[in-house]
Design an enzyme around this catalytic site. Structure first.
Site, PDB file in Angstrom:
ATOM      1  N   ASP A 426       0.645 -40.829 -18.588  1.00 59.07           N
ATOM      2  CA  ASP A 426      -0.540 -40.120 -19.048  1.00 59.07           C
ATOM      3  C   ASP A 426      -1.423 -41.056 -19.876  1.00 59.07           C
ATOM      4  O   ASP A 426      -0.917 -41.855 -20.675  1.00 59.07           O
ATOM      5  CB  ASP A 426      -0.100 -38.914 -19.888  1.00 59.07           C
ATOM      6  CG  ASP A 426      -1.250 -38.054 -20.326  1.00 59.07           C
ATOM      7  OD1 ASP A 426      -1.901 -37.456 -19.452  1.00 59.07           O
ATOM      8  OD2 ASP A 426      -1.500 -37.972 -21.543  1.00 59.07           O
ATOM      9  N   GLU A 455      -2.257 -42.922 -14.707  1.00 60.47           N
ATOM     10  CA  GLU A 455      -3.468 -42.133 -14.846  1.00 60.47           C
ATOM     11  C   GLU A 455      -4.461 -43.004 -15.603  1.00 60.47           C
ATOM     12  O   GLU A 455      -4.376 -43.144 -16.828  1.00 60.47           O
ATOM     13  CB  GLU A 455      -3.234 -40.828 -15.623  1.00 60.47           C
ATOM     14  CG  GLU A 455      -4.518 -40.007 -15.728  1.00 60.47           C
ATOM     15  CD  GLU A 455      -4.534 -39.044 -16.896  1.00 60.47           C
ATOM     16  OE1 GLU A 455      -5.157 -37.973 -16.774  1.00 60.47           O
ATOM     17  OE2 GLU A 455      -3.949 -39.357 -17.952  1.00 60.47           O
TER      18      GLU A 455
END
Length: 723
Positions: A426, A455
């Site tokens: 993330d 990400e």
């Protein structure tokens, strides 16, 4: 090692990971095991050497600034960091005229001022380490970036390096290729691009960079001494940046962990009870959004993002409402029994502001305040104003420039990696590139099949080539959003973008004031420069990967929605969603479902609609999965080919996919209402391979340009036939 053997923790204080040191290999190398047969994790050779050579430009530098929320971060950092060790950096050699020096910290920044080759040294507790930093002139980022693939062969007593360099729209012969041997290895590349075979008595890592108007992301090989079978020494050529083979043609399924299982009893066990659904859908990889103990657990209202779990409070403990470590391990085992791999959502850019470390950091009376104050980045410590992204005040950013933070995060990785098959990371852009390089080396060195997905939005090709195997394809996603806005039957003409460039709220917390969407301003330009006013923009999105210079081995995650976006079905309608879904399954890349996409779910993070399936939609997606996995021309490595076509609407597009064995399909997509007519210059069988139904088709015997006219409502995949 059974991950149920959790570290000793103190629930009342910040000693969360006391006694959780990573497992260091005793032989100084990778792929070692402890006496119980578990993999041991170590970065590089176990020393503090800072890793592979670095490749940057003047003006770019190796920096980790506060303030710019979307700037990729980087640093010079010792591997296997010791928080109590003393480290210092200096320039040992530099191009003429350079006055650049690293900053005076153990984890340093460096802004080179002159192009050329720099030699930096790191003084560490285990000695002096040298690092090559190749600095290129400032580059025009609007120019296509070259790509390079490196290989080698053995010829007599020498190893011959061979590199293929390409650039979109340019002459390949105008590119030069530079070779660099890892500073840790005792070998050198001759001017003719060879290495004496006698020099490779230990593994040697070699890097190649293509240089033109811009420089490429590096590629690498590892030359490993081996027996040729006749008692003579030769080398085996390994490609350390290649992704695990199991993920290249996988179908990924993301679940919002606390909303996917039966809501009367939402646990790891009831998630396992639903794996038959994934198996029936042809899923190969299960990505679970965070399931650790977090501030946003069960009961978090939707005006705060729902129970998303992205604000971690304990990195070594599952949310007890979901179950125990043993329960999670049983879920992983149940997945593995169905040949489904499990991906862990790793959130190490930030913690919750209720994490014990942060609570100690902001409380000057806390006995551990001095230890943890420097674990976070601060805009203004006196005002307790932590560095955060997009106004997410409750998730302060960690300071990866602190060796103790890095050591701790490596312990987190070492703890979970033996149980799962990969990490989705993330806010990967918020963690320095140097750390991801070490993580890649560490986990793939212990397990060559371990998988890493980043990400990074907008996607950054620097994340490829020895950092991550796969990237979120935000460009394709944004193009599908743009097409949905003007072609779909949802009646939406404008959308407010979120953290993935799509409609909806941010990934951490919905803005209570919808007029203040800080993320929207940053992410609406992922498809900038592409004409998204016709459906063939999806082909431009794929071409953009090469224009941006993605590493040739990089894979791309293709999706129409995820936990950060509104539902495509809700915004743009059922038929448009079917066309967009077909695009993700028929374009080169790795398709992903967001739970409920296949069953007609319309709420972004609502409970799975187990008793209210849209059966027709499910069968449609099951057909896409089956075809994607069974037809060679739809595999990730199969070529994408633009074909001549004519259509009566900008909402339709046609293209072909084929592989080296002669398998070929033609794909027709229509994103608008009703049906579309397309004329193609291809010989095809008029049966849709997804549904098995006939596609209306007319042979154009008198047309000199096109062979067939076909009518399609949303999507059709047709087998190419001989003329």
């Amino acid at each position: 090692m059974n991950r149920s053997e959790s570290p000793e923790t103190d629930e009342d204080g910040p000693d969360e990971a006391e006694g959780t040191r990573g497992w260091i290999a005793t032989d100084g190398g990778h792929n070692s095991t402890d006496p119980d047969g578990a993999k041991e994790f170590v970065s590089g050779d176990g020393s503090h050497h800072p890793g592979p050579p670095r490749f940057v430009t003047v003006g770019q530098g190796i920096v980790n600034p506060n303030g710019n929320e979307m700037e990729t971060r980087d640093e010079l950092a010792p591997w296997n960091p010791d928080p109590d060790g003393e480290y210092s950096w200096r320039v040992a050699d530099a191009p003429a005229g350079s006055a650049a020096e690293p900053t005076d910290e153990p984890i340093a920044e460096f802004e080179p001022d002159v192009p050329g080759e720099y030699a930096l040294t790191l003084e560490a507790p285990d000695g002096t380490h040298e690092l090559t930093v190749r600095v290129f002139p400032e580059e025009d980022e609007d120019d296509p970036r070259p790509q390079v693939s490196l290989d080698a062969t053995v010829a007599d007593d020498r190893i011959e390096l061979s590199a293929t360099a390409t650039v979109v729209g340019g002459a390949d012969d105008a590119l030069e290729v530079e070779f660099y041997v890892d500073d840790r290895d005792d070998a050198a590349v001759s001017p003719d691009g060879t290495i004496p075979l006698s020099d490779v008595t230990e593994p040697v890592r070699v890097y190649a960079v293509a240089v033109g108007d811009r420089h490429s992301v590096p590629d690498a090989i590892e030359l490993v001494p081996a027996d040729d079978g006749g008692g003579e020494t030769t080398v085996r050529v390994e490609h350390p940046f290649e992704p695990p083979s199991w993920v290249e043609d996988a179908v990924v399924y993301e679940i919002f962990t606390r909303r996917f299982p039966d809501q009367d009893d939402p646990t790891f066990e009831t998630i396992a009870d639903r794996l038959d659904h994934l198996e029936a859908l042809g899923v190969d990889v299960l990505w679970l959004t965070p399931f650790l103990e977090a501030e946003s657990g069960f009961g978090t209202p939707m005006d705060h993002g729902g129970p998303h779990g992205y604000n971690t409070r304990d990195y070594f403990a599952p949310d007890p409402d979901l179950g125990t470590l043993e329960d999670f391990e049983a879920l992983v085992e149940a997945c593995h029994e169905r040949d489904i791999r499990v991906v862990f959502d790793l959130v190490i850019n930030h913690t919750a502001d209720t994490h014990p470390f942060y609570e100690a950091a902001v409380d000057e009376d806390h006995p551990e305040h001095d230890r943890y104050r420097d674990w976070y980045r601060w805009e203004d410590f006196d005002a307790r104003d932590a560095d955060t992204y997009f106004g997410w005040a409750d998730i302060p950013n960690l300071d990866h420039g602190n060796p103790a933070v890095r050591e701790y995060l490596l312990e987190v990785i070492d703890y979970w990696a033996p149980t799962v098959d990969g990490f989705r990371t993330d806010v990967a852009w918020g963690v320095p590139l140097s750390f991801w390089t070490e993580v890649h080396d560490r986990v793939t060195g212990a397990d060559a099949e371990f998988f890493l997905l980043d990400e990074t939005l907008p996607s950054d090709v620097e994340m490829g080539g020895g950092r991550f195997h796969m990237h979120h394809d935000d460009v394709l996603h944004d193009v599908l959003e743009a097409i949905g806005q003007w072609a779909g039957d949802g009646g939406v003409s404008e959308a407010t973008a979120d953290a993935d460039g799509a409609a909806g709220a941010t990934s951490q917390e919905e803005d209570e004031d919808e007029g203040e969407d800080a993320v929207a301003d940053e992410f609406t330009d992922s498809a900038a420069g592409l004409d998204t006013t016709s459906a063939d923009a999806i082909l431009e999105a794929i071409a953009e990967r090469d224009r941006r210079g993605a590493h040739p081995d990089s894979l791309w995650l293709q999706y129409v929605e995820n936990h950060d976006t509104d539902r495509y079905l809700e915004r743009y309608g059922r038929e448009t969603q079917r066309a967009a879904g077909a695009a993700t399954f028929t374009l080169p890349g790795v398709p992903m479902y967001y739970y409920g996409q296949e069953t007609g779910l319309t709420g972004r993070r609502e409970p799975m609609n187990w008793d209210e399936f849209d059966d027709d939609l499910f069968e449609y997606y099951r057909g896409l999965s089956d075809l994607r996995q069974s037809h060679p021309a739809l595999r990730t490595a199969a070529a994408l080919e633009r074909i001549a076509y004519e259509t009566d609407t900008d909402a339709a597009v046609a293209y072909a996919r084929d592989d080296s064995a002669g398998n070929r399909v033609v794909v027709l997509l229509h994103f608008g209402d009703g049906s579309a007519t397309l004329r193609i210059d291809e010989s095809v069988a008029a049966t849709d391979l997804v549904s098995g139904e006939a596609v209306p088709c007319v042979a154009l015997e008198d047309d000199e340009s096109f062979d067939y006219e076909l009518t399609v409502e949303t999507a059709a995949v047709l087998e190419a036939t001989a003329e």
